[in-house]
Design an enzyme around this catalytic site. Structure first.
Site, short mmCIF file in Angstrom:
data_model
loop_
_atom_site.label_atom_id
_atom_site.label_comp_id
_atom_site.label_asym_id
_atom_site.label_seq_id
_atom_site.Cartn_x
_atom_site.Cartn_y
_atom_site.Cartn_z
N ASP A 104 -26.84 28.06 16.85
CA ASP A 104 -26.64 27.58 18.07
C ASP A 104 -27.68 27.93 19.14
O ASP A 104 -28.51 28.71 18.82
CB ASP A 104 -25.30 28.45 18.54
CG ASP A 104 -24.19 27.82 17.97
OD1 ASP A 104 -24.09 27.02 17.13
OD2 ASP A 104 -22.83 28.44 18.35
N HIS A 256 -27.91 32.37 15.45
CA HIS A 256 -28.41 31.87 16.63
C HIS A 256 -30.05 31.71 16.53
O HIS A 256 -30.65 32.64 15.93
CB HIS A 256 -28.25 32.34 17.93
CG HIS A 256 -26.69 32.82 18.29
ND1 HIS A 256 -25.91 33.56 17.78
CD2 HIS A 256 -26.00 31.90 19.24
CE1 HIS A 256 -24.49 33.37 18.29
NE2 HIS A 256 -24.83 32.24 19.12
#
Length: 777
Positions: A104, A256
């Protein structure tokens, strides 16, 4: 008794400058519009950059405990992949012993390439849920992601929680991200992950309508069932432990590649992949996991519902239908890239080829962002330099103004023997019927012996008749055909009887001792000209008060500084005195520029003459009362100053004492009267930018600090001039409104200069309200 000298000969033909001025007049409005458009364009660029730089932080989970009664139980208890095929919510899980790596908040220019290296080394694909603003700023990274066989999903454009947003904002966030993907890699996508989302059991009544809306539009929402918590930076071992699925279950695992420092993620990823492969796990994308699960359900084709025939595939890629290569696929490469595994026919099945308006709008967005990414940092650096220079100038003005005041007000200070001989006062006048009587009556009360020469420059309102009818002693009225202010002044110099000439405007009023004070510096034989202290007489309006502040600061700080540095750039047209022979030596007042006062001042410097400031010689002038007239006046002043500086550009190489203006004055004027003001509007725009996108409190305090410094400078100038401080209450408003107009005027002048336009001496409408001068304040 007044005498009149009529003009002789026929009316002269228009000069070359006047003919050019006529042609330029028609272009003034477009230039104003161009100046405004230029500022608007730069403002838009900064707003775009600020919008793109919305902060992206860790994916903290939010809104625990909210009601979930609107959410179907099968969704709350289902797998991490949520589709709405046929209008019905359907949850899917990642098949056993399979991991769908998801990342993400990217792409990030530092961490995403490092993660891609790890994935490529281990021949593993992943699904990257990208933030649209990051995509538009790093388009090449998106190309690399797709080209390596990874899959792309949407993580909104600004990383905002969509649960509390309007439908229009939700649509905008999705569409803008799709445009960014189209411009960066030529694709769109059907995958979506909401910022701050977690497991499906965290869906509540706020977020459920968003997922339903997007599902009806064809999006597949992806959640988390295994979270590495790498955004917390707990350490490599804890990241690996957090990413482990329970038993042999499949998992949608969250990492991430942006949103903070991700070195621990990079270190953990390679070890994690090797460890899971050793346990018999395979890796795929979200589409790969969906395809694998569907392939295991009764043998239907990937992406096909159980009751659907092979020729009815709603999710089939347009590029597959047309026989084109899937987006991002290299020639000869199997669909899905290097990780074609476990029946997953296309790990990039969510991608769609961008075409038509979407493709071109996307490319335009990426291009606009590239421009912003180049312009904004450059402007920020330049404006930082400008800001430091402005603060340095404020400090220098205060120090030098104080030194000037102390030096000139010492009891033992003297220019030399008192100057008592008569002088000639030249009053150029063009349609000054409202003001001429006040001007001449004020001169008649002079305590210094003078002759008054009124040069009527072709007035049509009876100015010369009014001047002659006053019956004042020592007044001569010379009539000439309209030729402009420089010609009128030169005519007056030719008719002057004395070796010192005082020049003033036809709307200006002198105090009784003004002339006497003004000529005292001529006791020093080096002095060739003297600048007086012009003051605004009509300061009872907001515009007048603003100009009053500007005049007091300009004359009591700027001119004192320039005087001590011996590089005074301008003797004001409202009040100045000259040695007559010095004026004639430089050819008189030139018609080459609109700023004849600046022109002749620089010419005197280059002749080796000293120019000084006499603060005690005060003149009261009528300032423009309307914004339109103020614009016209300042436009002429600023443009004329540029003309004069360009005309005397060779002063930069003048040698000896006569070259002091070129070495000191010219750089100061160019930097602080042209370059700095041109960039000043952007400082204000950057302040707003910082308040909105960076730190409101810090930016506001910085702006207030600058305002405080300006207030200190203004207060000191008012003290030196013995003015009342009440007008300083208008200073904050002056910074917000008046100053912006002056900036636009200067930009307008710069555009005129760059496009080769010319202007002529312009007449402002006067009211004659400045009469006998009152005391200061």
């Amino acid at each position: 008794m007044a005498t009149t000298t009529p003009s002789r000969g026929r009316r002269r033909a228009p000069s070359r400058m006047e003919r050019a001025a006529g042609k330029a007049a028609a272009l003034q409005k477009p230039r104003v519009i161009l100046a405004l458009l230029l500022l608007l364009a730069l403002t838009s660029v900064m707003l775009l950059d600020g919008y793109l730089r919305a902060e992206v932080g860790g994916d903290q989970r939010v809104r625990s405990g909210a009601a979930t009664d609107d959410v179907p139980d099968e969704v709350l208890d289902g797998g991490p992949i949520l589709t709405f095929r046929g209008g019905q919510a359907q949850s899917r899980s990642v098949p056993e012993k399979t991991i769908a790596l998801t990342f993400d908040d990217g792409p990030n220019p530092t961490w995403t390439p490092k993660i891609l290296e790890v994935l490529e080394e281990n021949d593993v694909p992943a699904t990257f849920f990208v933030v649209g603003s990051m995509v538009s700023r790093n388009p090449d990274l998106v190309k690399d992601l797709v080209g390596q066989g990874n899959e792309i999903g949407i993580h909104t454009f600004t990383h905002i929680d969509l649960s509390y947003q309007s439908d229009a904002r939700v649509t905008r966030e999705m569409e803008q991200t799709q445009l960014a993907l189209a411009g960066a890699a030529g694709i769109t996508t059907t995958l979506f992950r909401a910022p701050y989302s977690s497991r499906t059991d965290a869906i509540d009544n706020y977020s459920w309508p968003v997922y339903k809306k997007l599902g009806e539009e064809g999006y597949t929402s992806v959640f988390v069932d295994t979270d590495s918590d790498d955004w917390k930076r707990p350490g490599v071992s804890k990241i690996i432990k957090g990413a482990m699925p329970s038993k042999n279950k499949g998992a949608s695992v969250l990492f991430h590649d942006a949103g903070g420092e991700r070195s621990q993620t990079v270190k953990a990823l390679g070890t994690y992949i090797k460890k899971m492969k050793a346990k018999g796990y395979t890796f795929t994308t979200i589409s790969g996991a969906i395809g694998q699960q569907e392939a295991e359900q009764g043998g239907q084709q990937p992406g096909q519902e159980p009751d659907q025939q092979p020729d009815q595939q709603p999710d089939q890629q347009p590029d597959q239908q047309s026989g084109q290569q899937p987006a991002g696929q290299q020639p000869g490469q199997e669909p899905g890239g290097p990780a074609q595994q476990n029946g997953a026919s296309n790990p990039q099945a969510a991608h769609r080829t961008a075409t038509g308006a979407t493709l071109y709008e996307g490319k335009a967005l990426v291009a606009a962002v590239a421009v912003a990414e180049w312009i904004v940092p450059g402007l920020a650096t330049g404006l930082a330099v400008v800001g430091v220079a402005v603060m340095g100038r404020f400090g220098m003005m205060l120090i030098l103004a104080r030194s000037h005041h102390r030096q000139r007000n010492k009891r033992r200070f003297s220019w030399g023997p008192p100057v008592t001989r008569p002088v000639s006062v030249i009053v150029p006048a063009y349609n000054e019927k409202e003001c001429i009587a006040n001007t001449l009556n004020s001169l008649a009360r002079s305590t210094h012996p003078i002759e008054i020469i009124v040069v009527d420059d072709g007035s049509t309102d009876g100015t010369s008749e009014i001047a002659a009818s006053l019956g004042l002693p020592n007044v001569r009225v010379i009539r000439q055909e309209n030729a402009g202010k420089p010609a009128a002044l030169n005519n007056g110099v030719r008719h002057a009887s004395y070796d010192i000439v005082v020049m003033m405007d036809g709307d200006t009023v002198f105090e009784p001792d003004t002339v006497g004070q003004l000529v005292q510096p001529f006791a020093d034989p080096e002095v060739g000209a003297v600048a007086g202290n012009a003051k605004v007489g009509n300061r009872d309006t907001v515009i007048g008060a603003w100009q009053h502040i500007e005049y007091v600061m300009g004359f009591n700080l700027d001119r004192r500084m320039y005087d001590l540095l011996r590089c005074m750039p301008t003797i004001p047209g409202a009040i100045g005195a000259f040695r007559r022979e010095a004026v004639l030596a430089v050819g008189g007042m030139s018609e080459d520029t609109l700023a004849e006062d600046t022109d002749i001042t620089i010419a005197l410097h280059r002749e080796g003459r000293r120019v000084v400031y006499q603060e005690h010689a005060r003149a009261w002038t009528e300032a423009p009362r309307s914004l339109k007239q103020l614009w016209s006046q300042r436009y002429r002043w600023s443009y004329g100053t540029m003309q004069a500086l360009w005309k005397h550009r060779k002063s930069l190489t003048d040698k000896g004492p006569s070259g002091r203006f070129g070495r000191v004055g010219m750089p100061l004027v160019v930097v602080f009267q042209i370059l700095t003001p041109v960039f000043a509007p952007l400082i204000d725009v950057f302040t707003v930018y910082a308040m909105i996108f960076v730190d409101f409190k810090a930016s506001l305090l910085a702006w207030l600090a600058v305002l405080g410094i300006q207030l200190v400078c203004a207060a000191y100038a008012f003290r030196l001039d013995k003015e009342k401080y009440r007008y300083l209450l208008m200073l904050p408003l002056q910074q917000l409104a008046y100053r912006q107009m002056m900036y636009l005027v200067l930009i307008h002048s710069c555009i005129t200069a760059l496009t080769g336009g010319r202007l002529r001496w312009q007449k402002l409408k006067r009211t004659g309200e400045v009469g006998t001068p009152a005391g200061a304040g």
